[in-house]
Design a protein around this motif. Structure first.
Motif, PDB file in Angstrom:
ATOM      1  N   VAL A  96       5.610  -8.320  11.957  1.00  0.00           N
ATOM      2  CA  VAL A  96       5.911  -7.170  12.815  1.00  0.00           C
ATOM      3  C   VAL A  96       5.449  -5.874  12.154  1.00  0.00           C
ATOM      4  O   VAL A  96       4.832  -5.016  12.805  1.00  0.00           O
ATOM      5  CB  VAL A  96       7.421  -7.120  13.126  1.00  0.00           C
ATOM      6  N   VAL A  97       5.735  -5.714  10.866  1.00  0.00           N
ATOM      7  CA  VAL A  97       5.324  -4.494  10.165  1.00  0.00           C
ATOM      8  C   VAL A  97       3.802  -4.357  10.170  1.00  0.00           C
ATOM      9  O   VAL A  97       3.253  -3.285  10.451  1.00  0.00           O
ATOM     10  CB  VAL A  97       5.871  -4.491   8.721  1.00  0.00           C
ATOM     11  N   GLY A  98       3.088  -5.455   9.880  1.00  0.00           N
ATOM     12  CA  GLY A  98       1.630  -5.406   9.872  1.00  0.00           C
ATOM     13  C   GLY A  98       1.047  -5.138  11.243  1.00  0.00           C
ATOM     14  O   GLY A  98       0.114  -4.331  11.395  1.00  0.00           O
ATOM     15  N   LEU A 163      -1.532  -1.844  -4.814  1.00  0.00           N
ATOM     16  CA  LEU A 163      -1.962  -1.487  -3.461  1.00  0.00           C
ATOM     17  C   LEU A 163      -2.196   0.014  -3.339  1.00  0.00           C
ATOM     18  O   LEU A 163      -3.172   0.459  -2.714  1.00  0.00           O
ATOM     19  CB  LEU A 163      -0.920  -1.940  -2.444  1.00  0.00           C
ATOM     20  N   ALA A 164      -1.307   0.814  -3.946  1.00  0.00           N
ATOM     21  CA  ALA A 164      -1.452   2.273  -3.866  1.00  0.00           C
ATOM     22  C   ALA A 164      -2.696   2.746  -4.599  1.00  0.00           C
ATOM     23  O   ALA A 164      -3.379   3.683  -4.153  1.00  0.00           O
ATOM     24  CB  ALA A 164      -0.211   2.951  -4.434  1.00  0.00           C
ATOM     25  N   SER A 165      -3.009   2.108  -5.723  1.00  0.00           N
ATOM     26  CA  SER A 165      -4.216   2.480  -6.467  1.00  0.00           C
ATOM     27  C   SER A 165      -5.462   2.162  -5.655  1.00  0.00           C
ATOM     28  O   SER A 165      -6.407   2.961  -5.609  1.00  0.00           O
ATOM     29  CB  SER A 165      -4.246   1.738  -7.810  1.00  0.00           C
ATOM     30  N   ILE A 166      -5.467   0.996  -5.018  1.00  0.00           N
ATOM     31  CA  ILE A 166      -6.591   0.640  -4.155  1.00  0.00           C
ATOM     32  C   ILE A 166      -6.677   1.610  -2.980  1.00  0.00           C
ATOM     33  O   ILE A 166      -7.765   2.080  -2.617  1.00  0.00           O
ATOM     34  CB  ILE A 166      -6.443  -0.812  -3.649  1.00  0.00           C
ATOM     35  N   ALA A 167      -5.502   1.925  -2.397  1.00  0.00           N
ATOM     36  CA  ALA A 167      -5.475   2.845  -1.256  1.00  0.00           C
ATOM     37  C   ALA A 167      -6.002   4.224  -1.639  1.00  0.00           C
ATOM     38  O   ALA A 167      -6.773   4.834  -0.896  1.00  0.00           O
ATOM     39  CB  ALA A 167      -4.050   2.947  -0.719  1.00  0.00           C
ATOM     40  N   PHE A 194      -3.088  -5.273   6.976  1.00  0.00           N
ATOM     41  CA  PHE A 194      -3.647  -6.614   6.813  1.00  0.00           C
ATOM     42  C   PHE A 194      -3.038  -7.335   5.613  1.00  0.00           C
ATOM     43  O   PHE A 194      -2.925  -8.567   5.617  1.00  0.00           O
ATOM     44  CB  PHE A 194      -5.172  -6.536   6.687  1.00  0.00           C
ATOM     45  N   THR A 195      -2.612  -6.580   4.609  1.00  0.00           N
ATOM     46  CA  THR A 195      -1.922  -7.199   3.477  1.00  0.00           C
ATOM     47  C   THR A 195      -0.605  -7.819   3.928  1.00  0.00           C
ATOM     48  O   THR A 195      -0.272  -8.951   3.542  1.00  0.00           O
ATOM     49  CB  THR A 195      -1.672  -6.159   2.371  1.00  0.00           C
ATOM     50  N   CYS A 196       0.159  -7.109   4.743  1.00  0.00           N
ATOM     51  CA  CYS A 196       1.417  -7.652   5.271  1.00  0.00           C
ATOM     52  C   CYS A 196       1.169  -8.918   6.080  1.00  0.00           C
ATOM     53  O   CYS A 196       1.897  -9.919   5.942  1.00  0.00           O
ATOM     54  CB  CYS A 196       2.122  -6.607   6.138  1.00  0.00           C
ATOM     55  N   LEU A 197       0.174  -8.899   6.928  1.00  0.00           N
ATOM     56  CA  LEU A 197      -0.115 -10.059   7.766  1.00  0.00           C
ATOM     57  C   LEU A 197      -0.545 -11.256   6.916  1.00  0.00           C
ATOM     58  O   LEU A 197      -0.152 -12.401   7.190  1.00  0.00           O
ATOM     59  CB  LEU A 197      -1.214  -9.710   8.773  1.00  0.00           C
TER      60      LEU A 197
END
Length: 427
Positions: A96-98, A163-167, A194-197
């Protein structure tokens, strides 16, 4: 005993441990991936306001709505965690979040944003939170509570930091190419969605029934109201709720560091984002280190000390002079990161000391969360109110001062909790 329990019990000890750690790793991944999208403001608040054409007050309303949904979801979340497998609840939440994140990436209108934040609140509160914490508590033995909850917070922080560093790298890449910051933000949202999914699929495929689900489906004779009366009669449950209520506000203060650095010290979005992302890398240090220190010495003692130091450090940030230099400011922000993450890694480890029956552990988590996470509702509005009445850097100083005072109150609550436990043990 179901088939999965029989299989787990029959495994040699090393294999059984590997099963525990593998399940714990999946829970850690889920916890680290589900929340960054909801709290994207932590590193990109200014860009969000510009891209969605909303004000700081609008954003505060959205996060207050998110907090209200959390508050009404926590108690039924505990009920669900006592009755349904974590695998299904957690995978559903991530999906749902993704999915809503993909909608969020289209930069929809104000009314659609309201729906998205409500949906995020239900997914992260109703079907996820208590299932996650109960699963971790059941995986850890009595002498491992501090380290398991510490590793949970530190490990999910490591996932968030990666994830934040990549973002941030993606965001900076697009900005430096001269592209619109709105497009750069969209790519960041896609990354998190897409990571959440993807992790939802992993949870469905590999989080099999085992140790973390051994209590689900057990027959229960008592009613919810009887269980609630039992929990409300335990003083430590009330104190733990107050401790989380205060400690969580210290963590909330870190969400405003990016905007504080930009408005107060003239930093660019990329520079402020670099500092706040660097702070995220302190989470494994604070969470894991705090958990191990708590198991080695005293969970209550370490938690009380870190809350006191975090409160004093926040006061230090309020009075930080611009002439002191950027490196000292960075050190202070990183110190606050270590301390607040240690607090988050420790406070749920006190649940074991409350001596709550396992059959109502999920309900206890839900009940404590209702009180402990009330700041999700009112802190954004307090922040917005300070911004309205005290424009500029002073609004953040008043906001941080209020939170620091709450941290001092939480310190008192921790040592009261410890005193009551010692009295109970000596009786």
């Amino acid at each position: 005993m179901n088939h999965a329990d029989s299989m787990a019990a029959a495994l040699p000890l090393p294999a059984h441990k590997r099963l525990r750690y593998f399940q714990f790793g999946l829970l850690l991944l889920a916890a680290g991936a589900i929340y960054p999208l909801l709290y994207l403001r932590q590193n990109f608040e200014t860009t969000i306001l510009q891209s969605f054409h909303i004000t700081s007050g609008d954003l505060g309303v959205f996060y207050s709505m998110l907090g209200v949904v959390y508050a009404v979801s926590y108690l039924p979340s505990g009920w669900l965690a006592d009755r349904f497998p974590p695998r299904l609840l957690i995978a559903f939440s991530l999906s749902v979040v993704g999915g809503l994140g993909l909608w969020f990436a289209t930069f929809p209108a104000y009314q659609a944003l309201e729906i998205i934040f409500i949906g995020w609140g239900l997914a992260a509160g109703l079907t996820f939170w208590a299932a996650l914490l109960k699963g971790v508590k059941m995986l850890a033995s009595a002498n491992e509570q501090g380290r398991f909850f510490g590793i949970l917070d530190g490990g999910r922080g490591l996932v968030e930091a990666i994830l934040a560093s990549i973002a941030l790298a993606i965001f900076a890449f697009h900005v430096e190419r001269g592209e619109d910051s709105r497009l750069a933000l969209q790519q960041v949202i896609y990354l998190y969605s897409f990571t959440c999914l993807a992790i939802a699929v992993l949870i469905l495929l590999f989080l099999d029934k085992g140790v973390a689900e051994r209590d689900n489906g057990a027959e229960r004779q008592s009613s919810v109201f009887t269980d609630l009366r039992l929990l409300l009669a335990i003083p430590q449950v009330w104190l733990l709720a107050l401790i989380i209520f205060c400690g969580y506000q210290l963590y909330w203060a870190t969400y405003s560091f990016s905007a504080y650095l930009q408005q107060g010290y003239g930093m660019s979005a990329v520079a402020a984002g670099f500092i706040t992302v660097t702070k995220l890398w302190m989470r494994p240090i604070g969470g894991v280190g705090g958990g191990f220190l708590g198991d080695r010495f005293s969970k209550e003692g370490v938690l009380g000390l870190t809350m006191l130091l975090a409160s004093l450090s926040l006061f230090g940030l309020i009075f930080f002079p611009a002439s002191a230099g950027i490196y000292f400011l960075l050190a202070l922000v990183l110190l606050l990161g270590v301390l607040t993450y240690a607090i988050r890694g420790l406070y749920w480890s006190l649940l074991d000391a409350c001596r709550v029956p396992l059959s109502v552990t999920g309900l206890a988590i839900g009940l404590i969360s209702v009180i402990g996470y009330l700041p999700d509702i009112f802190l954004p509005m307090i922040n917005a109110a300070f911004a309205t009445h005290y424009p500029g850097i002073d609004s953040y100083r008043f906001y941080f001062a209020y939170i620091a005072c709450c941290g001092l109150m939480g310190t008192v609550a921790v040592f009261t909790f410890n005193y009551l436990n010692k009295q109970r043990e000596s009786a």
